[in-house]
Write an enzyme that holds these catalytic residues in place. Structure first.
Site, PDB file in Angstrom:
ATOM      1  N   ASP B 141       0.822  -1.216  -0.252  1.00 50.98           N
ATOM      2  CA  ASP B 141       0.096  -0.259   0.100  1.00 50.98           C
ATOM      3  C   ASP B 141       0.843   1.211   0.094  1.00 50.98           C
ATOM      4  O   ASP B 141       1.817   1.463   0.919  1.00 50.98           O
ATOM      5  CB  ASP B 141      -0.842  -0.028   1.077  1.00 50.98           C
ATOM      6  CG  ASP B 141      -2.191   0.742   1.030  1.00 50.98           C
ATOM      7  OD1 ASP B 141      -2.653   1.137  -0.242  1.00 50.98           O
ATOM      8  OD2 ASP B 141      -2.668   1.206   2.198  1.00 50.98           O
ATOM      9  N   HIS B 148      -4.494  13.683   1.327  1.00 53.53           N
ATOM     10  CA  HIS B 148      -4.837  12.691   2.354  1.00 53.53           C
ATOM     11  C   HIS B 148      -3.520  13.043   3.363  1.00 53.53           C
ATOM     12  O   HIS B 148      -3.406  13.121   4.525  1.00 53.53           O
ATOM     13  CB  HIS B 148      -4.911  11.604   1.953  1.00 53.53           C
ATOM     14  CG  HIS B 148      -5.005  10.617   2.932  1.00 53.53           C
ATOM     15  ND1 HIS B 148      -5.951  10.305   3.890  1.00 53.53           N
ATOM     16  CD2 HIS B 148      -4.167   9.677   3.494  1.00 53.53           C
ATOM     17  CE1 HIS B 148      -5.749   9.380   4.978  1.00 53.53           C
ATOM     18  NE2 HIS B 148      -4.655   9.052   4.465  1.00 53.53           N
ATOM     19  N   GLU B 217     -10.788   3.616   3.744  1.00 52.65           N
ATOM     20  CA  GLU B 217      -9.883   4.614   2.758  1.00 52.65           C
ATOM     21  C   GLU B 217     -10.358   4.294   1.422  1.00 52.65           C
ATOM     22  O   GLU B 217     -10.312   3.170   0.775  1.00 52.65           O
ATOM     23  CB  GLU B 217      -8.617   4.395   3.310  1.00 52.65           C
ATOM     24  CG  GLU B 217      -7.954   4.860   4.446  1.00 52.65           C
ATOM     25  CD  GLU B 217      -6.592   4.538   4.900  1.00 52.65           C
ATOM     26  OE1 GLU B 217      -5.908   5.410   5.587  1.00 52.65           O
ATOM     27  OE2 GLU B 217      -5.716   3.951   4.292  1.00 52.65           O
ATOM     28  N   GLU B 219      -8.995   3.990  -2.115  1.00 49.07           N
ATOM     29  CA  GLU B 219      -7.830   4.085  -3.014  1.00 49.07           C
ATOM     30  C   GLU B 219      -8.227   3.347  -4.400  1.00 49.07           C
ATOM     31  O   GLU B 219      -9.331   2.599  -4.552  1.00 49.07           O
ATOM     32  CB  GLU B 219      -7.084   2.963  -2.194  1.00 49.07           C
ATOM     33  CG  GLU B 219      -6.682   3.294  -0.738  1.00 49.07           C
ATOM     34  CD  GLU B 219      -5.471   2.752  -0.219  1.00 49.07           C
ATOM     35  OE1 GLU B 219      -4.669   2.398  -0.984  1.00 49.07           O
ATOM     36  OE2 GLU B 219      -5.396   2.951   1.049  1.00 49.07           O
ATOM     37  N   ASP B 252      -9.333   0.436   1.924  1.00 47.71           N
ATOM     38  CA  ASP B 252      -8.390   0.060   2.900  1.00 47.71           C
ATOM     39  C   ASP B 252      -8.778   0.197   4.209  1.00 47.71           C
ATOM     40  O   ASP B 252      -8.263   1.308   4.817  1.00 47.71           O
ATOM     41  CB  ASP B 252      -7.008   0.474   2.621  1.00 47.71           C
ATOM     42  CG  ASP B 252      -5.653  -0.023   3.267  1.00 47.71           C
ATOM     43  OD1 ASP B 252      -5.788  -1.371   3.397  1.00 47.71           O
ATOM     44  OD2 ASP B 252      -5.075   0.592   3.926  1.00 47.71           O
ATOM     45  N   ARG B 256      -8.198   3.474  13.372  1.00 47.52           N
ATOM     46  CA  ARG B 256      -7.683   4.782  13.692  1.00 47.52           C
ATOM     47  C   ARG B 256      -6.886   4.507  15.162  1.00 47.52           C
ATOM     48  O   ARG B 256      -5.680   4.921  15.300  1.00 47.52           O
ATOM     49  CB  ARG B 256      -8.204   5.906  13.425  1.00 47.52           C
ATOM     50  CG  ARG B 256      -8.763   6.022  12.210  1.00 47.52           C
ATOM     51  CD  ARG B 256      -7.689   6.284  11.182  1.00 47.52           C
ATOM     52  NE  ARG B 256      -7.989   6.503   9.693  1.00 47.52           N
ATOM     53  CZ  ARG B 256      -7.460   6.201   8.681  1.00 47.52           C
ATOM     54  NH1 ARG B 256      -6.203   5.910   8.808  1.00 47.52           N
ATOM     55  NH2 ARG B 256      -8.024   6.427   7.319  1.00 47.52           N
ATOM     56  N   GLN B 259      -4.098   1.943  15.282  1.00 54.12           N
ATOM     57  CA  GLN B 259      -2.977   2.391  14.605  1.00 54.12           C
ATOM     58  C   GLN B 259      -2.315   3.595  15.013  1.00 54.12           C
ATOM     59  O   GLN B 259      -1.089   3.350  15.279  1.00 54.12           O
ATOM     60  CB  GLN B 259      -3.662   3.236  13.135  1.00 54.12           C
ATOM     61  CG  GLN B 259      -2.484   3.552  12.474  1.00 54.12           C
ATOM     62  CD  GLN B 259      -3.070   3.965  10.800  1.00 54.12           C
ATOM     63  OE1 GLN B 259      -4.362   3.974  10.770  1.00 54.12           O
ATOM     64  NE2 GLN B 259      -2.281   4.492  10.089  1.00 54.12           N
ATOM     65  N   LYS B 272      -4.603  -2.537  10.145  1.00 61.53           N
ATOM     66  CA  LYS B 272      -4.709  -2.485   8.509  1.00 61.53           C
ATOM     67  C   LYS B 272      -5.249  -4.011   8.336  1.00 61.53           C
ATOM     68  O   LYS B 272      -5.741  -4.246   7.307  1.00 61.53           O
ATOM     69  CB  LYS B 272      -3.652  -2.067   7.808  1.00 61.53           C
ATOM     70  CG  LYS B 272      -3.399  -0.577   7.960  1.00 61.53           C
ATOM     71  CD  LYS B 272      -4.319   0.326   7.227  1.00 61.53           C
ATOM     72  CE  LYS B 272      -3.592   1.628   7.183  1.00 61.53           C
ATOM     73  NZ  LYS B 272      -4.527   2.595   6.323  1.00 61.53           N
ATOM     74  N   THR B 276      -9.159  -5.652   3.830  1.00 70.36           N
ATOM     75  CA  THR B 276      -9.008  -4.868   2.684  1.00 70.36           C
ATOM     76  C   THR B 276      -9.927  -5.171   1.445  1.00 70.36           C
ATOM     77  O   THR B 276      -9.730  -6.462   1.087  1.00 70.36           O
ATOM     78  CB  THR B 276      -7.528  -4.497   2.062  1.00 70.36           C
ATOM     79  OG1 THR B 276      -6.781  -4.284   3.297  1.00 70.36           O
ATOM     80  CG2 THR B 276      -7.345  -3.517   1.047  1.00 70.36           C
ATOM     81  N   GLU B 383     -10.425  12.140   7.891  1.00 70.61           N
ATOM     82  CA  GLU B 383     -10.171  13.628   7.412  1.00 70.61           C
ATOM     83  C   GLU B 383     -11.759  14.390   7.385  1.00 70.61           C
ATOM     84  O   GLU B 383     -11.867  15.637   7.793  1.00 70.61           O
ATOM     85  CB  GLU B 383      -9.950  13.521   5.887  1.00 70.61           C
ATOM     86  CG  GLU B 383      -8.420  13.146   5.728  1.00 70.61           C
ATOM     87  CD  GLU B 383      -8.317  12.859   4.221  1.00 70.61           C
ATOM     88  OE1 GLU B 383      -8.236  11.410   3.979  1.00 70.61           O
ATOM     89  OE2 GLU B 383      -7.565  13.513   3.609  1.00 70.61           O
TER      90      GLU B 383
END
Lengths: 438, 438
Positions: B141, B148, B217, B219, B252, B256, B259, B272, B276, B383
């Site tokens: 990834d 971002h 996420e 992607e 993905d 948080r 993480q 993660k 996915t 975000e």
């Protein structure tokens, strides 16, 4: 109890005694197919040929009612199918091969007195070649060597902040690159990459070229035999232990200058993915049982999912690292026990899967670099040369900080006691080739 | 030039127009084997059945002299064997299928007027199910969405230090977990894990439980068709472009809170590796050619190995993210073009392999989260809710910061112009299941 003796000639200092019976993949002069074998003394014991020659005729085990799957697994070019049969099967096969090879075997007709089958099954050293033992699904490298983590953390942040706050609460790890795992003996090409020659410059501008700080990392690798369903963790204890196939020596080659520039904020990438070398013979978890010991103490109160009921999930494997320079002189640059870890493999497995991550047959876990506390017991050149401040003294008046082209690193690992004798890993070797011109 | 029309009924708003021809893996009521197919309108076009029914009789291509390997690939449960045949073959097959399906086909006897074969080859929507299209070797990834990276960096370090010094010099990336990649529609279980509820506490003590800050996420994923030999990089330009099989949408999923606690110093791990999600149909690189465009400007002078001769290695794919809450109300929470990247996939491939890392058929590369500059064009909830400071307003008076159990995220992506018509990706969907009790 004394170590088992075999009717086969096994050198007294062989890593592959009758107490060991590690599994690998070979091809030979007589059969070009890659296939499973066992290492015994200087020989490979061809499992495909032994099965074909009815050698397993006396195999009885509660763990499998028929041997069809087992024999099919012995025709595969990796150990994955065999591994997937589970630990009771591995142990039944290992014990059976010991029964076949032991001095006073109950079944001499199967191999000892069967010259024709012996000639195809027992392959001398110069007639076979070893290959990567498993098809690796995913490769994860942990950071469980607390002495290494402390030494390297000290270089960057001083001793007070050497370890991150999470370090003693969870086994820190990162996803590695499965495609770059190679078997012992594969040449290792020095990587090219971006490096920052002047860290103080503003703005920071990298240059491109061959890695100047090429390092090795002494690790223990663990292959998984079984896994879990996505979303269903493997619990600490029996579940996690039952997922362990066996162990190999590992050299997680590292490009320190590339790593320094690239690794913030998502971790090491090109600094690691050019090569990771493993030894070819997988020493079964069962073969290491007599050498269980405790690891390094962790005074942190662990969360229940990481709490083991036993304290001896580590192994007293005597590890050694030899560096041979291009002129042929060899120096043993490190001697350290594999028990120098804060986290055990069952803990790593429990943590890895606790969020639901699927573990599979053939997954490879690395321990992280294993260092002791003394200067002659360090697992990386980075630590030995104190981040580049000090020369490492070698035989023949030579010195090193990092690896030069033509240098070879050989890792060895052995367990030994009076009852069991010697259970070793053989060699994990790699020689540095010069970078390609780009 | 106007878009191609087919004799098959294809809805005008279908992502799978005759201009697209994406490849995937299906099984169906009539054939339980997983096998390659093409999406066309609401149908799956069964490549195995078409080959078996002599449908490829008129296929002529300079890229392969016989079709044996191709037909063998159409019997496999993943697209890897087909992908490995290389881009000229993919394109020849895609063009041939267009020739078969186009309104005024030159070969009506092969399918259009062959009712019996049509019945086995053209499978209606409710009679097939899609599966993971590739056996993924390694998954990487990247972090190429600079908006971002800036938004998230700002939350942690302020706008002046939001981007790390390496960010504009190299495509930052990390090794992901291949085993956790699932196909659209697979439920996503909320992970359990260690989180630090009070970051200010001293000492820092984590707690264990279900993730409280579960995020998505947005992607773009890129599958590789061919790779390189370990030690021999894929060069930017033709070599890197030739390694690209095609593209999928990717979510993905990210925990948080897990993480934040785990990611120093080696990057994201359990945050993660629980899931996915990718869309099931691989849109060939050739199908996206008409939608090439430039990415975001990079004023940094790049090293030669990352310098592309063309500036249009990005795609203007209109991406949308829908959030459907358990009560069934849906809000489009983001609309953004996939061109919002600082690094192209050829640059990612060139960087990934520059140190010698081996890339293989079936490797999956993620772009990193794609965000625009406006508040309605962001690729993650992190975000949108400004790190938890703000509610995201949803339809039906509902609000979110992070995902609740039962929430479903659906990503869609479409390219469209007057000449070619519509080339889309279908859906990349996943619904959150509650965490298991540990």
């Amino acid at each position: 109890m004394a170590p088992l003796k075999s009717w086969l000639p096994i050198p007294a200092d062989s890593d592959f005694s009758l107490s060991n019976i590690p599994f690998g993949i070979i091809h030979s002069k007589s059969d070009a197919d890659w296939r499973p074998a066992v290492a015994i003394g200087d020989f490979a014991f061809d499992l495909k040929a032994f099965a074909a020659g009815n050698g397993f005729a006396k195999l009885k085990s509660s763990s499998f009612s028929d041997t069809k799957e087992l024999f099919a697994a012995f025709k595969r070019p990796t150990l994955n199918a065999f591994a997937a049969l589970g630990r009771p099967t591995h142990n039944a096969v290992r014990t059976y091969i010991q029964d076949i090879l032991v001095e006073n075997t109950k079944f001499p007709e199967l191999l000892k007195d069967n010259e024709k089958l012996r000639e195809t099954v027992v392959i001398p050293k110069h007639e076979f070649k070893t290959h990567i033992p498993m098809q690796i699904g995913d490769y994860t490298d942990f950071f469980a060597g607390i002495n290494h983590a402390f030494n390297v953390g000290t270089m960057f942040r001083g001793p007070a902040n050497a370890l991150q706050p999470n370090y003693t609460h969870l086994p820190v790890g990162y996803h590695g690159r499965a495609s770059s795992v190679v078997v012992s003996g594969t040449p290792v090409r020095r990587p090219n990459g971006q490096v920052l020659l002047d860290p103080a410059a503003d703005p920071k501008v990298p240059t491109f070229g061959p890695c100047r700080r090429l390092d090795m990392e002494l690790e223990l690798g663990c292959f998984l035999c079984t896994g879990n369903t996505l979303g269903e963790p493997l619990r600490i204890g029996e579940q996690a232990e039952g997922a362990i196939f066996g162990y190999v020596l590992m050299n997680d080659w590292s490009a320190r200058d590339i790593q320094t520039w690239e690794y913030v904020p998502l971790g090491p990438f090109n600094a690691k993915n050019f090569a990771t070398t493993i030894s070819p013979w997988v020493v079964l978890a069962d073969a290491l049982e007599p050498f269980r010991t405790s690891g390094l103490p962790n005074e942190t109160q662990l969360l229940p999912y990481l709490t083991e009921s036993r304290q001896d999930s580590f192994y007293d494997i005597k590890l050694e690292v030899d560096l041979t320079t291009p002129d042929g002189s060899t120096t043993t640059i490190s001697r350290v026990s594999a028990k120098n870890l804060l986290w055990s493999f069952p803990q790593m497995i429990a943590h890895h899967s606790v969020g639901g991550c699927q573990m599979n047959t053939g997954d490879l876990l690395g321990s992280g670099t294993i260092s002791g506390t003394e200067s002659d017991a360090l697992g990386s050149l980075l630590e030995m040369c104190e981040g580049g401040k000090k020369e490492i003294m070698l035989a023949g008046m030579d010195v090193r900080k990092f690896l030069k082209d033509g240098d070879e690193i050989i890792i060895r690992g052995v367990c030994e006691n009076e009852e069991v004798g010697r259970v070793g890993f053989g060699e994990c070797a790699g020689r540095i080739e010069s970078a390609i011109q780009l």
